[in-house]
Design a protein around this motif. Structure first.
Motif: not given
Length: 214
Positions: A29, A183-184, A186-187, A48
């Motif tokens: 990322t 880190p996320n 969902q992206e 990402s």
């Protein structure tokens, strides 16, 4: 004889330490900036990158041909689908993705241009050891492209890339704020309002982005 043996051992050690073409971490990322030689394109993006599942999500804004643009795109290479997402209006545009996934990596046939320290080597933490590579790539539409790619010696994290084609001229891409992992997560998943999006036919050429150059 001892001198000859010592010389051979030193030569082997030097060859073993010579930098080799490498691939960046599969989960990454970060942010990047892109600028073309003609100043036709100037952009900034957060991305990402998942090389394991072949997914890239990037949020990009900038100027192309004196017109500003903003793109939030999720590229699913295995499914051959690109989602253009508008979180403000909760709308989603679904298009075909005909481009193959290209991992962030130094090509195996690249030539080592040199090794250098960005910053200073005078004290701990004051510099970054990088390798610069150069070579040519065969383009999918014919012709060749020249490149100059710089990555960190440890970790093969991308630092910058200069890329040249007859169509775009020189394109300079700089990477920064790179973080290992996603880190996320969902992206990398289409939002719920994209589930019912219908596949649309292409209605013209989109602005050039870093990912559309390859």
């Amino acid at each position: 004889m001892r001198a000859l043996v010592l010389l051979v051992c030193l030569s082997v050690c030097c060859l073993a330490q010579r930098p080799q073409p490498c691939a960046s971490p599969p989960l990454l990322t970060g942010s990047l900036s892109v600028m073309t030689q003609s100043e036709k394109l100037s952009a900034f993006a957060k991305f990402s990158y998942d090389a394991l599942r072949k997914i890239i999500h990037f949020r990009e804004f900038g100027s192309y041909d004196n017109k500003t643009f903003h793109t939030d795109a999720l590229l699913l290479f295995r499914q051959g689908v690109l989602y253009k997402i508008n979180y403000r209006n909760h709308t989603c545009c679904k298009k075909r993705l005909n481009t193959k996934f290209h991992p962030i990596a130094v090509p195996r046939n690249a030539s080592l241009l040199g090794q250098a320290v960005l910053g200073s080597s005078s004290g701990p933490g004051q510099g970054l050891l990088v390798n610069s590579w150069t070579g040519e790539l065969q383009m999918k539409k014919g012709g060749t492209a020249k490149y100059l790619s710089t990555t960190t010696e440890f970790g093969c994290i991308p630092v910058s890339t200069l890329f040249h084609t007859d169509r775009s001229g020189w394109v300079v891409t700089s990477f920064f704020n790179n973080v290992l992992g996603i880190p996320n997560p969902q992206e990398l998943i289409p939002p719920s309002f994209c589930v019912d999006a219908q596949l649309e036919e292409e209605d013209g050429e989109d602005p050039v982005t870093f990912f559309s150059l390859f």
